[in-house]
Design a protein around this motif. Structure first.
Motif, PDB file in Angstrom:
ATOM      1  N   MET A   1     -13.854 -12.654  29.721  1.00 38.75           N
ATOM      2  CA  MET A   1     -15.853 -12.781  30.054  1.00 38.75           C
ATOM      3  C   MET A   1     -15.503 -12.890  31.258  1.00 38.75           C
ATOM      4  SD  MET A   1     -18.580 -15.336  28.120  1.00 38.75           S
ATOM      5  CE  MET A   1     -17.929 -16.675  29.490  1.00 38.75           C
ATOM      6  N   THR A   2     -16.769 -12.276  31.538  1.00 32.47           N
ATOM      7  CA  THR A   2     -16.728 -11.770  33.343  1.00 32.47           C
ATOM      8  C   THR A   2     -16.844 -13.278  33.895  1.00 32.47           C
ATOM      9  OG1 THR A   2     -17.696 -10.126  33.035  1.00 32.47           O
ATOM     10  CG2 THR A   2     -18.214 -11.025  34.931  1.00 32.47           C
ATOM     11  N   ASN A   3     -16.801 -14.332  34.559  1.00 35.00           N
ATOM     12  CA  ASN A   3     -16.860 -15.348  35.395  1.00 35.00           C
ATOM     13  C   ASN A   3     -18.579 -15.125  35.379  1.00 35.00           C
ATOM     14  OD1 ASN A   3     -16.960 -17.752  36.786  1.00 35.00           O
ATOM     15  ND2 ASN A   3     -14.750 -17.272  37.743  1.00 35.00           N
ATOM     16  N   PRO A   4     -19.174 -16.214  35.452  1.00 32.03           N
ATOM     17  CA  PRO A   4     -20.515 -15.819  35.904  1.00 32.03           C
ATOM     18  C   PRO A   4     -21.063 -16.527  37.435  1.00 32.03           C
ATOM     19  CG  PRO A   4     -19.934 -17.617  34.258  1.00 32.03           C
ATOM     20  CD  PRO A   4     -19.191 -16.817  34.750  1.00 32.03           C
ATOM     21  N   LEU A   5     -19.316 -17.235  37.893  1.00 30.59           N
ATOM     22  CA  LEU A   5     -19.671 -17.760  39.319  1.00 30.59           C
ATOM     23  C   LEU A   5     -18.824 -16.462  40.044  1.00 30.59           C
ATOM     24  CD1 LEU A   5     -18.546 -21.218  38.734  1.00 30.59           C
ATOM     25  CD2 LEU A   5     -20.969 -20.204  39.022  1.00 30.59           C
ATOM     26  N   ALA A   6     -18.908 -15.436  39.870  1.00 35.41           N
ATOM     27  CA  ALA A   6     -18.142 -14.316  40.566  1.00 35.41           C
ATOM     28  C   ALA A   6     -19.216 -14.231  41.341  1.00 35.41           C
ATOM     29  CB  ALA A   6     -17.943 -13.123  39.709  1.00 35.41           C
ATOM     30  N   GLY A   7     -19.084 -14.469  43.489  1.00 36.09           N
ATOM     31  CA  GLY A   7     -20.194 -14.066  43.540  1.00 36.09           C
ATOM     32  C   GLY A   7     -20.424 -15.109  44.050  1.00 36.09           C
ATOM     33  N   MET A  26     -27.895 -20.253  43.783  1.00 34.12           N
ATOM     34  CA  MET A  26     -26.238 -20.049  43.191  1.00 34.12           C
ATOM     35  C   MET A  26     -26.020 -21.814  42.768  1.00 34.12           C
ATOM     36  SD  MET A  26     -25.761 -17.372  42.429  1.00 34.12           S
ATOM     37  CE  MET A  26     -23.888 -18.028  41.486  1.00 34.12           C
ATOM     38  N   ARG A  27     -26.250 -22.388  44.125  1.00 28.08           N
ATOM     39  CA  ARG A  27     -25.109 -24.343  44.033  1.00 28.08           C
ATOM     40  C   ARG A  27     -25.720 -24.915  43.100  1.00 28.08           C
ATOM     41  NH1 ARG A  27     -27.180 -25.567  48.098  1.00 28.08           N
ATOM     42  NH2 ARG A  27     -28.875 -27.460  47.257  1.00 28.08           N
ATOM     43  N   LEU A  28     -26.872 -24.783  41.673  1.00 24.52           N
ATOM     44  CA  LEU A  28     -27.377 -25.253  40.980  1.00 24.52           C
ATOM     45  C   LEU A  28     -26.446 -24.307  40.251  1.00 24.52           C
ATOM     46  CD1 LEU A  28     -31.379 -25.246  42.195  1.00 24.52           C
ATOM     47  CD2 LEU A  28     -30.176 -26.977  41.866  1.00 24.52           C
ATOM     48  N   CYS A  29     -26.900 -23.182  40.039  1.00 27.31           N
ATOM     49  CA  CYS A  29     -26.270 -22.432  38.751  1.00 27.31           C
ATOM     50  C   CYS A  29     -25.080 -23.020  38.742  1.00 27.31           C
ATOM     51  CB  CYS A  29     -25.791 -21.267  38.752  1.00 27.31           C
ATOM     52  SG  CYS A  29     -27.536 -20.358  38.569  1.00 27.31           S
ATOM     53  N   GLY A  30     -24.007 -23.449  39.859  1.00 24.19           N
ATOM     54  CA  GLY A  30     -22.501 -24.126  39.731  1.00 24.19           C
ATOM     55  C   GLY A  30     -22.481 -24.920  39.356  1.00 24.19           C
ATOM     56  N   GLU A  31     -22.915 -25.634  39.438  1.00 28.66           N
ATOM     57  CA  GLU A  31     -23.805 -27.250  39.316  1.00 28.66           C
ATOM     58  C   GLU A  31     -23.439 -27.738  38.013  1.00 28.66           C
ATOM     59  OE1 GLU A  31     -26.460 -29.002  41.837  1.00 28.66           O
ATOM     60  OE2 GLU A  31     -25.063 -29.522  43.476  1.00 28.66           O
ATOM     61  N   GLY A  37     -19.620 -27.656  30.933  1.00 26.93           N
ATOM     62  CA  GLY A  37     -18.761 -27.086  30.259  1.00 26.93           C
ATOM     63  C   GLY A  37     -18.772 -25.854  29.613  1.00 26.93           C
ATOM     64  N   ASP A  38     -17.584 -25.233  28.900  1.00 25.03           N
ATOM     65  CA  ASP A  38     -17.531 -23.515  27.855  1.00 25.03           C
ATOM     66  C   ASP A  38     -18.105 -24.922  27.442  1.00 25.03           C
ATOM     67  OD1 ASP A  38     -16.779 -22.010  28.124  1.00 25.03           O
ATOM     68  OD2 ASP A  38     -15.650 -21.769  26.910  1.00 25.03           O
ATOM     69  N   THR A  39     -19.264 -23.710  26.547  1.00 22.36           N
ATOM     70  CA  THR A  39     -19.177 -23.336  24.854  1.00 22.36           C
ATOM     71  C   THR A  39     -19.816 -21.695  25.043  1.00 22.36           C
ATOM     72  OG1 THR A  39     -21.760 -23.756  23.704  1.00 22.36           O
ATOM     73  CG2 THR A  39     -21.932 -22.947  26.344  1.00 22.36           C
ATOM     74  N   SER A  40     -19.586 -21.522  23.664  1.00 24.66           N
ATOM     75  CA  SER A  40     -19.730 -19.840  22.680  1.00 24.66           C
ATOM     76  C   SER A  40     -21.814 -19.770  21.979  1.00 24.66           C
ATOM     77  CB  SER A  40     -19.203 -20.387  21.526  1.00 24.66           C
ATOM     78  OG  SER A  40     -19.276 -20.777  20.455  1.00 24.66           O
ATOM     79  N   ALA A  41     -22.398 -20.555  22.487  1.00 19.04           N
ATOM     80  CA  ALA A  41     -23.385 -20.451  21.839  1.00 19.04           C
ATOM     81  C   ALA A  41     -24.642 -19.879  22.195  1.00 19.04           C
ATOM     82  CB  ALA A  41     -24.642 -22.074  22.053  1.00 19.04           C
ATOM     83  N   PRO A  42     -24.919 -19.265  21.332  1.00 17.77           N
ATOM     84  CA  PRO A  42     -25.405 -17.609  22.047  1.00 17.77           C
ATOM     85  C   PRO A  42     -26.485 -17.930  23.369  1.00 17.77           C
ATOM     86  CG  PRO A  42     -25.639 -17.547  19.648  1.00 17.77           C
ATOM     87  CD  PRO A  42     -25.440 -18.787  20.215  1.00 17.77           C
ATOM     88  N   ILE A  51     -26.859 -15.460  34.906  1.00 15.00           N
ATOM     89  CA  ILE A  51     -26.369 -16.718  36.285  1.00 15.00           C
ATOM     90  C   ILE A  51     -25.555 -15.630  36.551  1.00 15.00           C
ATOM     91  CG2 ILE A  51     -24.457 -18.334  37.291  1.00 15.00           C
ATOM     92  CD1 ILE A  51     -26.384 -20.405  35.100  1.00 15.00           C
ATOM     93  N   GLY A  52     -24.538 -14.506  35.824  1.00 12.06           N
ATOM     94  CA  GLY A  52     -23.662 -14.120  36.805  1.00 12.06           C
ATOM     95  C   GLY A  52     -24.382 -12.500  36.951  1.00 12.06           C
ATOM     96  N   ALA A  53     -25.801 -11.778  36.347  1.00 16.81           N
ATOM     97  CA  ALA A  53     -26.552 -11.627  36.891  1.00 16.81           C
ATOM     98  C   ALA A  53     -27.043 -11.661  38.371  1.00 16.81           C
ATOM     99  CB  ALA A  53     -27.412 -10.467  36.055  1.00 16.81           C
TER     100      ALA A  53
END
Length: 418
Positions: A1-7, A26-31, A37-42, A51-53
């Motif tokens: 999966m594309t890393n949403p923090l790319a860029g 972007m800092r808020l998104c990263g925090e 943590g990781d989750t697969s919830a839709p 966030i990646g977009a």
């Protein structure tokens, strides 16, 4: 999966006056991602994509980073838990600083504050949104929500005026988060009932005002996506659905195995089933007019019955956050015509309904729904079939039933309360 923090660290200045604000976004998104943590919830996956977009938009001169940031906030609103609402609010605050006249940013801020129970601040943001929106059709939904928040405040003020000697405590709740107000308001109602008696006219008025407040809290003035396509019903609506109908409460198929009572059960106007159940037409009947289910602890009750068709589905559970999470996770669109709203999620101890202490979290679903239907007192016939055996009800519950039984027919496994 594309890393949403790319860029994240390649963000460029898209607007000369606001580079620090986009960096803050972007800092808020990263925090948020680091804390969650990781989750697969839709819903979380869609937030990650947003966030990646947004991160990618900061490297694309032709992209609208402001619009991408707002989409992060919108998806954060839909993510489970207060952390999503916190992120949505932080994104909204950042967005309103970037563009102070952005309708979308002020609406996002109002929704986030509303979800967090910060009514007074939500009201200010909604009013700012309406002032920017002017007289368009889109204003109607938010205008209804503004009216709801104002009416909540009026309920608190009216309750404070009924007992002036204790009114200062209620007035002190004005402007506080809803999560803090509701239990204090409920405690105030219980105290006045204990002090003056349920027959006191001012107490009756107080209970009515509290009931109105609860309806305004639990049934949003804006569209609710959580109800599985069913029409939400409160106490008054449920009373109307049950009024004049014969009611039969039945247990699972194992309790009725070999009874051959299916046809008789189906002759009742409303058949009530609880928690997990299997239908065996010859013994249990086939119809389910009302399905009641209880949530136990932090985990939504599991089982196939949520997918089975029911005219009304009532979900009992506390605290409110767990109840809402279960509704999101478990309700199946189209599986119910009506769904009990949150004003019906704890009928036994709610002072606006039965207001009885001491039953505890281990109370069976069957007894909870039975007490609710008995309290409504609008059914000409209220029977239990198959509950005479051990283990169907807890001892105290069975004692309550037998103390009020008007007739017991062992041959048909029936206990009549009407």
């Amino acid at each position: 999966m594309t890393n949403p923090l790319a860029g994240l660290f390649r963000a460029r200045r898209k607007e000369a006056a606001t580079p620090a604000l986009y960096a803050r976004g972007m800092r808020l998104c990263g925090e948020h991602l680091a804390a969650r943590g990781d989750t697969s919830a839709p819903r979380q996956a869609r937030l990650d994509q947003a966030i990646g977009a947004f991160a990618a938009s900061l490297d694309n001169p032709s992209a609208d980073s402001f619009d991408a940031l707002l989409r992060v906030g919108e998806h954060a609103l839909k993510a489970d838990g207060d952390s999503g609402l916190d992120l949505a609010l932080a994104v909204a605050d950042t967005s309103t600083r970037i563009r102070q006249r952005s309708k979308g940013a002020w609406r996002l801020r109002g929704l986030a504050l509303d979800g967090l129970g910060r009514d007074s601040e939500a009201l200010e943001s909604y009013e700012r949104y309406l002032s920017l929106l002017q007289n368009t059709d889109a204003a109607a939904e938010v205008a209804r929500r503004v009216d709801t928040l104002r009416r909540r405040r009026a309920c608190l003020e009216a309750a404070a005026a009924l007992f002036p000697e204790d009114g200062s405590a209620l007035r002190g709740l004005l402007g506080r988060p809803t999560a803090a107000v509701e239990p204090e308001f409920a405690a105030h109602v219980r105290a006045q009932v204990a002090r003056h008696g349920a027959g006191d006219p001012a107490v009756r008025r107080l209970v009515a005002v509290y009931s109105g407040y609860r309806r305004l809290v639990e049934r949003s003035g804006m569209s609710d996506p959580l109800l599985g396509g069913g029409t939400p019903v409160g106490v008054g609506d449920l009373r109307g659905l049950v009024a004049g109908r014969t009611v039969c409460l039945v247990p699972g198929a194992e309790a009725l195995a070999g009874s051959a009572l299916g046809a008789e059960i189906d002759r009742y106007d409303l058949v009530v089933r609880c928690d997990t159940f299997r239908v065996r037409a010859a013994d249990t009947g086939e119809r389910t007019g009302l399905h009641a289910v209880s949530l136990r602890g932090d985990t939504p009750w599991e089982g196939p019955a949520w997918t089975q068709s029911a005219g009304v589905r009532l979900v009992f559970g506390d605290p409110a956050g767990n109840w809402r999470r279960a509704m999101r996770q478990r309700l199946v669109p189209g599986a119910q015509e009506h769904i009990g709203d949150a004003s019906l999620r704890r009928p036994l101890d709610d002072p606006a309904l039965l207001g009885e202490d001491g039953w505890g979290t281990g109370t069976t679903t069957a007894f909870t729904v039975l007490r609710l239907l008995d309290f409504l007192d609008v059914s000409p016939r209220l029977d239990l079939i198959g509950f005479s055996g051990p283990g169907r009800l807890r001892p105290r519950e069975a004692e309550w039933v037998m103390d009020r039984a008007t007739h017991v027919d062992d041959s048909k496994m029936r206990i009549a309360l009407r």
